[in-house]
Design an enzyme around this catalytic site. Structure first.
Site, short mmCIF file in Angstrom:
data_model
loop_
_atom_site.label_atom_id
_atom_site.label_comp_id
_atom_site.label_asym_id
_atom_site.label_seq_id
_atom_site.Cartn_x
_atom_site.Cartn_y
_atom_site.Cartn_z
N ARG A 254 -0.80 -15.71 -6.15
CA ARG A 254 -2.46 -14.86 -5.68
C ARG A 254 -3.47 -14.16 -6.70
O ARG A 254 -2.44 -13.29 -8.01
CB ARG A 254 -1.50 -13.54 -5.06
CG ARG A 254 -2.50 -12.41 -3.79
CD ARG A 254 -2.18 -11.67 -4.08
NE ARG A 254 -1.57 -10.43 -4.90
CZ ARG A 254 -1.30 -9.14 -5.29
NH1 ARG A 254 -0.17 -9.03 -4.94
NH2 ARG A 254 -1.43 -7.90 -6.50
N HIS A 258 -3.60 -7.57 -3.82
CA HIS A 258 -2.46 -7.21 -2.30
C HIS A 258 -3.94 -7.87 -1.16
O HIS A 258 -3.89 -7.98 -0.94
CB HIS A 258 -1.72 -6.47 -2.57
CG HIS A 258 -1.48 -6.50 -1.25
ND1 HIS A 258 -0.58 -7.94 -0.48
CD2 HIS A 258 -0.94 -5.96 0.28
CE1 HIS A 258 -0.28 -7.08 0.86
NE2 HIS A 258 -1.07 -6.07 1.38
N TYR A 267 0.68 -3.23 -12.15
CA TYR A 267 2.07 -3.84 -12.28
C TYR A 267 1.97 -5.06 -12.92
O TYR A 267 2.80 -5.70 -13.07
CB TYR A 267 2.77 -4.09 -10.98
CG TYR A 267 2.04 -4.65 -9.84
CD1 TYR A 267 2.17 -5.80 -9.51
CD2 TYR A 267 1.16 -3.75 -8.64
CE1 TYR A 267 0.91 -6.18 -8.06
CE2 TYR A 267 0.15 -3.89 -7.99
CZ TYR A 267 -0.26 -5.24 -7.86
OH TYR A 267 -0.34 -6.00 -6.56
#
Ligand code: TPP
Ligand code: MG
Length: 357
Positions: A254, A258, A267
């Site tokens: 990715r 998100h 993170y």
């Protein structure tokens, strides 16, 4: 003691990170026009994502999940499916949706959200924001196809995070025991919002989850559109012709937050994304096309212009679309409205009309 069963999980790659052919070239990949088509769609996908994020950042689109770095997965799927097959997608499969006839403006409408004064999902679109439940819907559709003896396959997608959901296992199980014409594709982009793959499951691969259900699972390089297209095609053919299900785990990364509501720097370990970027699917295929002498800088600039124009057209159509009536959220749920919903529909209509009036 004796061993009574043994299992293996294969990993498929055709075009490697440095754009060399390392596997058997499938026949579609010997057709230059076909390769160029796959490339153009991946580029269109990327231009679309960039524009959608820009719309969100300027208050003209709701929350948007980008598919950056995952274009090969959804392009390969869209290309391998036949018109008659059925796609039961999740929420990042824009390239596949577009290839199956959903206008880009409809995808924007879906994510339109409140910022446009619209209602989320106001359009009648065959996709929503499921995480793991769609596998069961797909298995239900595949059951219907089998009962009707139609030679069609269902393909359903989900993220690797979704594979921890109970529904996912139930769907695999029923697909195995009922021998359903279905292909499960996991877009393993290594993250489920902020949860890394390493914390998702102790299993060595996600592909092996098919073993317990009694059918084959395999890993595919999800940055390699040639391998994705080929393995999806093989799996769909087995589903259509022999009612054999398959689970495909596409390994990619990715290359984005998100969604636009996320901030991955909070993170995601530093440096990983850059390292993974070296494997990204578009440059990989572009280098291969350049080596074949069927692509160059001039063609690239022309393609970028064409894609920008196509996306711009979709944006204009999206911005010009009137908000859907609030009662749509009831009207498209039932063939015949149950009488218990009549009153509710009237109330929604009145409130909606006031808002939009
Ligand atoms: C049943 C359910 N649980 C949780 C959520 C919230 N949620 C939305 S997306 C997401 C992460 C999914 O990750 P993954 O399956 O890996 O797909 P990705 O977004 O990475 O493509 C979660 C937890 C949800 N929409 N539905
Ligand atoms: Mg994921």
């Amino acid at each position: 003691m004796k061993i009574i069963a043994r299992f293996e999980i294969s990993y498929y790659q055709i075009l490697n990170e440095t754009s060399e052919i390392v596997g058997t070239l499938p026949s579609f990949a010997k057709d230059n026009e076909h390769l160029l088509r796959l490339y153009r769609i991946m580029v269109l996908n990327r231009v679309f994502d960039t524009k959608a994020i820009a719309l969100q950042r300027t208050g003209r689109l709701g929350t948007y999940p980008s598919s950056l770095g995952q274009e090969a997965v959804f392009t390969g799927i869209g290309d391998a499916m036949l018109k008659n097959d059925i796609l039961v997608p999740y929420y990042r499969d824009y390239a596949a949706m577009w290839m199956r006839g959903i206008p880009l403006s409809d995808i924007l409408l879906f994510w339109g959200g409140d910022e446009r004064g619209n209602l989320q999902g106001g359009e009648d679109l065959p996709f929503s924001v499921p995480v793991g439940s769609q596998g069961l819907h797909a298995a239900g559709i595949a059951t219907a196809l089998k009962i009707r003896q139609e030679k069609r396959a269902v393909l359903t997608t989900c993220g690797e995070g979704a594979t921890s959901q109970g529904d996912f296992y139930e769907a695999l199980n029923i697909a195995g025991i009922w021998k359903l014409p279905i292909v499960f594709v996991i877009n393993n982009n290594q993250w489920a919002i902020s949860v890394p793959r390493s914390q998702q499951t102790a299993a060595a691969t996600l592909a092996q989850k098919a073993i317990a259900a009694g059918f084959q699972g395999e890993q595919v390089d999800g940055n390699d559109v040639l391998a994705v297209r080929e393995r999806v095609d093989v799996a769909l053919t087995k589903a259509r012709e022999e009612n054999i299900p398959t689970l495909l785990e596409m390994i990619c990364y990715r290359q984005c937050d998100h969604t636009t509501a996320d901030e991955a720097t909070r993170y995601e370990p530093k440096g990983v994304r850059d390292l993974e970027w070296k494997k990204e699917p578009i440059m990989r295929l572009r280098r291969y096309l350049e080596n074949l002498k069927i692509w160059n800088q001039i063609l690239e600039e022309q393609l970028q212009k064409e894609c920008t124009a196509e996306v711009e057209k979709a944006v204009q159509a999206y911005l010009a679309t009137k908000p859907a009536p609030a009662s749509d959220m009831i009207d498209y749920l039932y063939a015949k409205l149950p009488h218990t919903l009549f009153e509710q529909r009237e109330q929604i209509k009145q409130v909606g009309d006031q808002c939009h009036g």
